[in-house]
Scaffold this motif. Sequence first.
Motif, PDB file in Angstrom:
ATOM      1  N   LEU A 231      -4.328   0.871 -10.866  1.00 42.72           N
ATOM      2  CA  LEU A 231      -3.562  -0.056 -11.677  1.00 42.72           C
ATOM      3  C   LEU A 231      -2.600  -1.223 -10.904  1.00 42.72           C
ATOM      4  N   PHE A 232      -1.671  -0.498 -10.033  1.00 44.00           N
ATOM      5  CA  PHE A 232      -1.049  -1.582  -9.519  1.00 44.00           C
ATOM      6  C   PHE A 232      -1.168  -1.527  -7.816  1.00 44.00           C
ATOM      7  N   GLY A 233      -0.932  -2.655  -7.180  1.00 47.20           N
ATOM      8  CA  GLY A 233      -0.613  -2.759  -5.814  1.00 47.20           C
ATOM      9  C   GLY A 233      -2.071  -3.046  -5.153  1.00 47.20           C
ATOM     10  N   HIS A 234      -2.063  -4.008  -4.164  1.00 42.03           N
ATOM     11  CA  HIS A 234      -3.308  -4.529  -3.386  1.00 42.03           C
ATOM     12  C   HIS A 234      -3.097  -4.031  -1.983  1.00 42.03           C
ATOM     13  N   LEU A 235      -3.915  -3.297  -1.648  1.00 40.64           N
ATOM     14  CA  LEU A 235      -4.073  -2.953  -0.116  1.00 40.64           C
ATOM     15  C   LEU A 235      -4.879  -3.790   0.719  1.00 40.64           C
ATOM     16  N   GLU A 236      -4.549  -4.182   1.980  1.00 39.56           N
ATOM     17  CA  GLU A 236      -5.127  -5.093   2.681  1.00 39.56           C
ATOM     18  C   GLU A 236      -5.365  -4.588   4.065  1.00 39.56           C
ATOM     19  N   TYR A 274       7.348  -0.952   8.293  1.00 36.58           N
ATOM     20  CA  TYR A 274       6.368  -0.080   8.930  1.00 36.58           C
ATOM     21  C   TYR A 274       6.357   1.427   8.692  1.00 36.58           C
ATOM     22  N   GLY A 275       5.307   1.945   8.195  1.00 38.28           N
ATOM     23  CA  GLY A 275       5.189   3.392   8.431  1.00 38.28           C
ATOM     24  C   GLY A 275       4.420   4.003   9.239  1.00 38.28           C
ATOM     25  N   SER A 276       4.731   5.256  10.052  1.00 40.22           N
ATOM     26  CA  SER A 276       3.774   5.441  11.246  1.00 40.22           C
ATOM     27  C   SER A 276       2.512   6.479  10.710  1.00 40.22           C
ATOM     28  N   ASP A 277       3.030   7.040   9.543  1.00 41.36           N
ATOM     29  CA  ASP A 277       2.043   8.194   9.086  1.00 41.36           C
ATOM     30  C   ASP A 277       0.660   7.573   9.031  1.00 41.36           C
ATOM     31  N   ASN A 278      -0.430   8.096   9.262  1.00 44.78           N
ATOM     32  CA  ASN A 278      -1.822   7.693   9.147  1.00 44.78           C
ATOM     33  C   ASN A 278      -2.221   7.508   7.678  1.00 44.78           C
ATOM     34  N   PHE A 280      -0.388   6.075   5.120  1.00 45.03           N
ATOM     35  CA  PHE A 280       0.618   5.032   4.722  1.00 45.03           C
ATOM     36  C   PHE A 280      -0.065   3.687   5.019  1.00 45.03           C
ATOM     37  N   PRO A 281       0.094   2.635   4.018  1.00 44.18           N
ATOM     38  CA  PRO A 281       0.850   2.901   2.679  1.00 44.18           C
ATOM     39  C   PRO A 281      -0.427   3.270   1.962  1.00 44.18           C
ATOM     40  N   GLN A 282      -0.035   3.331   0.566  1.00 48.49           N
ATOM     41  CA  GLN A 282      -1.085   3.540  -0.403  1.00 48.49           C
ATOM     42  C   GLN A 282      -0.644   2.691  -1.781  1.00 48.49           C
ATOM     43  N   GLY A 309      -4.908  -4.894  14.588  1.00 48.50           N
ATOM     44  CA  GLY A 309      -5.163  -4.420  13.399  1.00 48.50           C
ATOM     45  C   GLY A 309      -4.153  -3.604  12.504  1.00 48.50           C
ATOM     46  N   PHE A 310      -3.987  -3.727  11.278  1.00 42.79           N
ATOM     47  CA  PHE A 310      -2.952  -3.145  10.387  1.00 42.79           C
ATOM     48  C   PHE A 310      -3.635  -2.896   8.891  1.00 42.79           C
ATOM     49  N   LEU A 311      -2.945  -2.195   8.232  1.00 39.65           N
ATOM     50  CA  LEU A 311      -3.114  -2.145   6.622  1.00 39.65           C
ATOM     51  C   LEU A 311      -1.692  -2.621   6.141  1.00 39.65           C
ATOM     52  N   LEU A 312      -1.966  -3.240   5.084  1.00 38.41           N
ATOM     53  CA  LEU A 312      -0.459  -3.653   4.218  1.00 38.41           C
ATOM     54  C   LEU A 312      -0.658  -3.413   2.799  1.00 38.41           C
ATOM     55  N   LEU A 313       0.279  -3.122   2.165  1.00 41.71           N
ATOM     56  CA  LEU A 313       0.441  -2.851   0.758  1.00 41.71           C
ATOM     57  C   LEU A 313       1.360  -3.900   0.120  1.00 41.71           C
TER      58      LEU A 313
END
Length: 339
Positions: A231-236, A274-278, A280-282, A309-313
């Motif tokens: 529904l909400f939030g774009h993960l990249e 930044y969150g170090s948990d594998n 994160f983020p969702q 490399g990284f993920l972002l929300l």
Amino acid sequence: MDKKIKVAVIGATGAVGQVFMWMLSDHPWFEIAYATASASRIGLKYASTVHWVMPLEMPKNIRDIEVKEFNFAAMKEAGVTIVFSALPAEVAREAEPQLRENGFYVFSNAASMRYDSNVPILIPEANLESLDLIKKQGYPETGFVVTNANCVTTGLAMAVAPLRKHGIKSIMVHSYQSVSGAGYPGLSSFDITDNCIPFIKGEEEKIEKEIKKILSIDPEVYAFTVRVPVLFGHLEAVWLDFEQDVELQDVIDDWNNFKVVCDLPSTPALPVEYGSDNTFPQPKYAFWGNPRGMVVYTGRLKKKNGKIGFLLLVNNVVKGAAGGSIQNAEAFVQRFNLI
């Protein structure tokens, strides 16, 4: 402030319009004095005509606001100076220049004027100085238009802005975009349920074009965009290639030191977290933070063959849309001493 600035929300019943109404309902600087929607809704109370899709309760003080027609004279009579536009791009291309010509200060979520040379694509944390482009539109003698970026570009620019100093040679980004990004009613449930759609018209081109204008950089940009049943939030998912050797701790430090350059009501104390948990983020974290939905979250940081490399929300309807426009208006009010 002794007296709040009166604002209008144009397109107040759509998904982005609802976020404008929610965020402005108790804003310390702005007061909703005018709200418009389609012709069939004119004269109705907001709560009785809107299909509320926000995952939060509708504020009580906006429920009885009357939906009015799109009328320049009526808006001026209501004392409106700032207009927040949640119009579709094809409608905005005609309406927003007219608003500007009638002396209004327009903060738009639409893409229709983003690429005009005298119109800033503003993200206050990343390119506050671009606000000065409104002078090329004739301000203070006339009105102006300020746009925010595409929602994916906004999240990307926030995460990349504090890393510019290392020299960015290329950006690769793959986005996983929620259905709210398609507006309401948006996609058919038959199309998106139990499915992902690996193409969003015009989105990849916007990202590739806007990131360069916002950050004043010229890297190679490679983008894929995918619509996912969220529904909400774009993960990249992002990979950056730098001119300099950059370590993981350098990136974390840059994000942690990415402080606010201006004290605005809608700007988080730490804009990129930044969150170090594998895990994160969702997307379920899209409305986290203070203000809610305005923080960009990063995680899964790694280095391979010299690339980072990284993920972002990013919350696509708040920071990536209405909240970004409100923050832009706050930046204007502060920068040009309207408070």
